[in-house]
Design an enzyme around this catalytic site. Structure first.
Site: not given
Ligand code: DQA
Length: 143
Positions: A13-14, A21, A26, A75, A78, A99, A101, A108
């Site tokens: 998501p997102n 964003r 990011y 990835n 959230a 995995e 990020h 964070r």
């Molecule tokens: C994320 C880190 C997560 O905590 C966050 O909710 C994201 C992006 C990252 O790629 O740094 O949406 O996965």
């Protein structure tokens, strides 16, 4: 050309909002542009990309990715910190999942320190910006 490895990138998501964003966290680049660069860079690897904002769709894609791909770069955004279902899907398949990020989640908020995926992942890469995905792909390519 016969592509040697098949790798599926799944974004949660997102991550369709990358570039707009929270650019201070990011970066300024959208994922589609970055994915085109990855395809150019890894010409002998067959890269596929899927993004969804919906937990169940991500679970289905992980299941579909089993056996069909040599590796999955995930990835879960959230959902990493909340989804038992995505963690179980990673455990259920035999295709290795890395995995990733973009941000260093350990630098964070505390709720981002928890991952339901890490335990069952082949590896975890975080904090290198979009380069985290390059590094995950490299992880599948290096002997
Ligand atoms: C994320 C880190 C997560 O905590 C966050 O909710 C994201 C992006 C990252 O790629 O740094 O949406 O996965």
């Amino acid at each position: 050309m016969n592509k040697e490895l098949k790798i599926l990138i799944i974004n949660g998501p997102n991550l369709n909002m990358l570039g707009k964003r929270e650019p201070e966290v990011y970066g300024n680049q959208g994922f589609e542009d970055y994915f085109t660069k990855l395809q150019f860079k890894y010409k002998t690897t067959e890269l596929s990309y899927y993004q969804s904002n919906i937990e169940g769709e991500i679970i289905t894609k992980i299941q579909e990715g089993d056996v069909a791909f040599d590796g999955i770069v995930l990835n879960a955004a959230a959902y990493t910190h909340t989804s038992v279902g995505i963690g179980d899907a990673v455990k259920a398949i035999s295709t290795p999942v890395v995995e990733v990020h973009i941000s260093n989640t350990f630098g964070r908020e505390e709720f981002r320190h928890q991952s339901f995926i890490s335990k069952n992942a082949a590896g975890v890469i975080l904090g290198f910006g979009l380069k985290s995905y390059d590094l995950a792909i490299e992880g599948f390519l290096i002997d």
